[in-house]
Scaffold this motif. Structure first.
Motif, PDB file in Angstrom:
ATOM      1  N   TYR A 238       0.862  -1.178   0.000  1.00  0.00           N
ATOM      2  CA  TYR A 238       0.000   0.000   0.000  1.00  0.00           C
ATOM      3  C   TYR A 238       0.904   1.235   0.000  1.00  0.00           C
ATOM      4  N   LEU A 239       0.804   2.064  -1.013  1.00  0.00           N
ATOM      5  CA  LEU A 239       1.630   3.259  -1.100  1.00  0.00           C
ATOM      6  C   LEU A 239       0.750   4.485  -0.908  1.00  0.00           C
ATOM      7  N   LEU A 240       0.934   5.160   0.237  1.00  0.00           N
ATOM      8  CA  LEU A 240       0.150   6.357   0.522  1.00  0.00           C
ATOM      9  C   LEU A 240       0.741   7.538  -0.252  1.00  0.00           C
ATOM     10  N   ILE A 241      -0.102   8.115  -1.109  1.00  0.00           N
ATOM     11  CA  ILE A 241       0.339   9.196  -1.996  1.00  0.00           C
ATOM     12  C   ILE A 241      -0.585  10.386  -1.819  1.00  0.00           C
ATOM     13  N   ARG A 242       0.009  11.545  -1.647  1.00  0.00           N
ATOM     14  CA  ARG A 242      -0.804  12.741  -1.470  1.00  0.00           C
ATOM     15  C   ARG A 242      -1.490  13.090  -2.791  1.00  0.00           C
ATOM     16  N   ALA A 243      -2.794  12.964  -2.808  1.00  0.00           N
ATOM     17  CA  ALA A 243      -3.574  13.196  -4.028  1.00  0.00           C
ATOM     18  C   ALA A 243      -5.028  13.415  -3.644  1.00  0.00           C
ATOM     19  N   SER A 244      -5.792  14.027  -4.539  1.00  0.00           N
ATOM     20  CA  SER A 244      -7.190  14.367  -4.240  1.00  0.00           C
ATOM     21  C   SER A 244      -8.115  13.162  -4.315  1.00  0.00           C
ATOM     22  N   ASP A 245      -7.769  12.162  -5.125  1.00  0.00           N
ATOM     23  CA  ASP A 245      -8.614  10.974  -5.268  1.00  0.00           C
ATOM     24  C   ASP A 245      -7.775   9.801  -5.778  1.00  0.00           C
ATOM     25  N   TYR A 246      -8.443   8.644  -5.935  1.00  0.00           N
ATOM     26  CA  TYR A 246      -7.733   7.434  -6.339  1.00  0.00           C
ATOM     27  C   TYR A 246      -7.059   7.603  -7.699  1.00  0.00           C
ATOM     28  N   ASN A 247      -7.784   8.170  -8.667  1.00  0.00           N
ATOM     29  CA  ASN A 247      -7.227   8.304 -10.019  1.00  0.00           C
ATOM     30  C   ASN A 247      -5.981   9.181 -10.018  1.00  0.00           C
ATOM     31  N   SER A 248      -6.030  10.247  -9.246  1.00  0.00           N
ATOM     32  CA  SER A 248      -4.853  11.131  -9.159  1.00  0.00           C
ATOM     33  C   SER A 248      -3.683  10.412  -8.493  1.00  0.00           C
ATOM     34  N   ALA A 249      -3.994   9.621  -7.437  1.00  0.00           N
ATOM     35  CA  ALA A 249      -2.944   8.864  -6.751  1.00  0.00           C
ATOM     36  C   ALA A 249      -2.332   7.830  -7.687  1.00  0.00           C
ATOM     37  N   ARG A 250      -3.184   7.158  -8.447  1.00  0.00           N
ATOM     38  CA  ARG A 250      -2.701   6.132  -9.387  1.00  0.00           C
ATOM     39  C   ARG A 250      -1.830   6.763 -10.472  1.00  0.00           C
ATOM     40  N   LYS A 251      -2.247   7.941 -10.906  1.00  0.00           N
ATOM     41  CA  LYS A 251      -1.475   8.646 -11.933  1.00  0.00           C
ATOM     42  C   LYS A 251      -0.097   9.024 -11.397  1.00  0.00           C
ATOM     43  N   ARG A 252      -0.046   9.521 -10.147  1.00  0.00           N
ATOM     44  CA  ARG A 252       1.239   9.862  -9.541  1.00  0.00           C
ATOM     45  C   ARG A 252       2.103   8.612  -9.353  1.00  0.00           C
ATOM     46  N   LEU A 253       1.477   7.512  -8.959  1.00  0.00           N
ATOM     47  CA  LEU A 253       2.218   6.252  -8.801  1.00  0.00           C
ATOM     48  C   LEU A 253       2.889   5.866 -10.113  1.00  0.00           C
ATOM     49  N   THR A 254       2.135   5.949 -11.202  1.00  0.00           N
ATOM     50  CA  THR A 254       2.664   5.568 -12.511  1.00  0.00           C
ATOM     51  C   THR A 254       3.754   6.532 -12.960  1.00  0.00           C
ATOM     52  N   ASN A 255       3.441   7.834 -12.913  1.00  0.00           N
ATOM     53  CA  ASN A 255       4.338   8.835 -13.495  1.00  0.00           C
ATOM     54  C   ASN A 255       5.563   9.144 -12.640  1.00  0.00           C
ATOM     55  N   GLU A 256       5.409   9.050 -11.319  1.00  0.00           N
ATOM     56  CA  GLU A 256       6.499   9.462 -10.437  1.00  0.00           C
ATOM     57  C   GLU A 256       7.253   8.299  -9.808  1.00  0.00           C
ATOM     58  N   VAL A 257       6.681   7.102  -9.879  1.00  0.00           N
ATOM     59  CA  VAL A 257       7.342   5.953  -9.254  1.00  0.00           C
ATOM     60  C   VAL A 257       7.669   4.876 -10.283  1.00  0.00           C
ATOM     61  N   MET A 258       6.647   4.241 -10.829  1.00  0.00           N
ATOM     62  CA  MET A 258       6.862   3.006 -11.569  1.00  0.00           C
ATOM     63  C   MET A 258       7.556   3.169 -12.918  1.00  0.00           C
ATOM     64  N   ILE A 259       7.426   4.336 -13.578  1.00  0.00           N
ATOM     65  CA  ILE A 259       8.122   4.485 -14.862  1.00  0.00           C
ATOM     66  C   ILE A 259       9.554   4.996 -14.676  1.00  0.00           C
ATOM     67  N   SER A 260       9.967   5.141 -13.427  1.00  0.00           N
ATOM     68  CA  SER A 260      11.321   5.611 -13.146  1.00  0.00           C
ATOM     69  C   SER A 260      12.362   4.635 -13.687  1.00  0.00           C
ATOM     70  N   GLU A 261      13.496   5.197 -14.101  1.00  0.00           N
ATOM     71  CA  GLU A 261      14.618   4.378 -14.562  1.00  0.00           C
ATOM     72  C   GLU A 261      15.087   3.414 -13.479  1.00  0.00           C
ATOM     73  N   LEU A 262      14.794   3.733 -12.236  1.00  0.00           N
ATOM     74  CA  LEU A 262      15.159   2.878 -11.106  1.00  0.00           C
ATOM     75  C   LEU A 262      14.685   1.446 -11.302  1.00  0.00           C
ATOM     76  N   PHE A 263      13.532   1.269 -11.960  1.00  0.00           N
ATOM     77  CA  PHE A 263      12.933  -0.055 -12.111  1.00  0.00           C
ATOM     78  C   PHE A 263      13.379  -0.778 -13.383  1.00  0.00           C
ATOM     79  N   ASN A 264      14.345  -0.231 -14.114  1.00  0.00           N
ATOM     80  CA  ASN A 264      14.765  -0.852 -15.373  1.00  0.00           C
ATOM     81  C   ASN A 264      15.367  -2.238 -15.184  1.00  0.00           C
TER      82      ASN A 264
END
Length: 489
Positions: free
Chosen positions: A42-68
């Motif tokens: 469970y990743l707590l992300i500051r966002a107004s709703d689920y869709n915004s949180a999911r978008k931040r998860l994708t754009n700021e975490v999971m597409i990072s080069e860190l996960f290559n």
């Protein structure tokens, strides 16, 4: 060796706050790499709703080069399905009741499922009211949430080694006592501090101050209150209060504090040199490499207690392995993740590393101009530092004024920009003074015991967090500075 790590974390549900931060990303990457059979993250992300949180998860975490590395190892399709199945973005905010999780059904599911909570949410160079809400009230809200979790084994709180005050002594791995300060003439009452904040905000509102003026005043207030009680700046002061309130209210909850020092880019995992966000040391590297500043405020002989981010994350894993199944300790378990007692570099070393790196590998700016650096200067006296800044920028301004007059360009804007840079340089020096004038050592007796525990179960290679393995010159010249150039410049 990795199978034993996999066995420990298999089927576990972990809540991580501050999920878009540097350490949290490293933790998520490592656990998916060494234990894809974790039940849920469970990743707590500051966002107004689920869709915004999911978008931040994708754009700021999971597409990072860190996960290559893990993408290549698993294949992109399997990795995406693993993330979809295991990683859950939660819209929330630790500064609010129930961590800002509005959906009561989701909260109840989390209460029944969570085994481990890692609180790594914090804010650094912020105004006092915001720092109080995140670093103090936020920590308390995470604790309240943890107490509602029926299965929770432990709460691991990422703090900072600099909750101590400036000293020349060895800083022990011991808890801070509620209300005690580093000024014998003061007593710390958090209700009083919150009242001071509320009154100042009300006063500023009455005076119709602009948002910029409010921010400046509230930042100054934080520093004033910190110094009143014996701390140097707002971050260490509010993080100390966060520790106090957690220790005071923990009751029967297993509570672990990880106290890292200056966190730098990865040493090895998942690959060397990854970093994100301008951290303490990198502000100086950026300013120097780009030719903005070649003089700094600091003692050449003082220790620069740095620790790579992946070693901090390995210590977090080790602490969870060591304590999640133990009978709850009455005391808070504290670990300094530092290098100060393990042969750290000194400010003079970093000065040398920067000069040689950027001499061999000069930065080329957006206009294609090669930035030539000169040997950096360290001033250990604040008056000399301020005087040098004043002279430096005055000469630049005179030169620019002459050029602008000859070419009939406006001078006003250039003057304001230069003045702003001068103020920024002074503020940067004051903000990082505790790190640049560091004479003490952080005791790591508990941390050494934790290293021995990890070694006994043959996981010391998988979970290495011993800075004695680092050749600091090689690390800075071939890993950290190149990483900073690649990811921050």
């Amino acid at each position: 060796m990795e199978s034993r790590t996999i066995e420990q974390f298999q089927g576990k549900t972990i809540l991580i706050t501050g999920a878009t931060g540097f350490l949290s990303k490293l933790f998520v990457e490592k656990i998916l790499r060494i234990q894809p059979n974790v039940k849920k993250l469970y990743l707590l992300i500051r966002a107004s709703d689920y869709n915004s949180a999911r978008k931040r998860l994708t754009n700021e975490v999971m597409i990072s080069e860190l996960f290559n590395i893990i993408r290549e190892k698993m294949g992109s399709v399997y990795f995406c399905s693993l993330v979809e199945e295991k990683v859950f973005a939660i819209s929330g905010d630790i500064s609010q009741e129930d961590m800002g999780i509005i959906n009561s059904q989701l909260r109840n599911e989390m209460y029944n499922e969570i085994d481990i909570i890692i609180n790594s949410a914090s804010t650094f160079d912020e105004r006092y009211d915001i720092a109080m809400n995140v670093n103090v009230v936020g920590a308390m809200n995470v604790l309240k949430f943890a107490k509602n979790c029926t299965k929770v084994k432990m709460l691991l709180h990422v703090s900072t080694a600099y909750v101590c005050s400036k000293t020349t002594e060895i800083v022990r791995e011991k808890p801070l006592v509620m209300g005690e300060t580093f000024n014998e003439n003061s007593y710390l009452d958090m209700d009083v501090e919150r009242s001071v904040i509320a009154n100042k905000l009300k006063e500023l509102e009455t005076q119709n101050k602009t948002p910029k003026e409010v921010t400046t005043t509230m930042k100054e207030l934080g520093i004033q209150r910190a110094k009143l009680h014996g701390w140097l700046y707002t971050y260490s002061f509010t993080k100390a209060m966060g520790e106090m309130i957690l220790g005071h209210l923990k009751e029967n909850l297993q509570l672990v504090f990880i106290r890292p020092t200056i966190i730098t880019s990865t040493y090895k995992e998942p690959f060397p040199g990854w970093i994100e966000g301008v951290r303490t040391l990198d502000a100086f590297i950026l300013a120097y490499g780009k030719g903005v500043l070649n003089f700094f405020y600091g003692n050449p002989d003082s220790k620069l207690d740095t620790i790579p981010g992946d070693l901090v994350v390995n210590a977090i894993f080790a602490a969870i392995l060591a304590h999640e199944n133990n009978q709850c300790s009455q005391h808070v378990l504290i670990y300094h993740i530092s290098s100060s007692s393990r042969g750290p570099p000194r400010n003079s070393d970093i000065k040398h590393f920067m000069f040689h790196y950027f001499t061999k590998n000069p930065w080329i700016n957006k206009d294609g101009k090669t930035i030539k650096v000169t040997k950096p200067i360290l001033f250990s006296n604040i008056s000399s530092f301020r005087r040098h800044i004043s002279i430096h920028y005055s000469l630049l301004l005179k030169m620019l004024k002459f050029v602008n007059l000859v070419s009939f360009h406006r001078f006003d804007k250039t003057y304001e920009n230069m003045k702003m840079k001068m103020c920024k340089a002074i503020r940067l020096s004051e903000l990082y003074e505790p790190y640049m004038f560091f004479y003490e050592s952080f005791d790591d007796v508990n941390t050494e015991k934790l290293r021995m525990t990890v070694k006994e179960i043959n996981l010391d290679e998988v979970l290495n967090f011993d800075p004695r393995c680092i050749n600091w010159e090689d690390y800075f010249m071939n890993t950290h500075i190149p990483g900073s150039v690649r990811y921050l410049f």
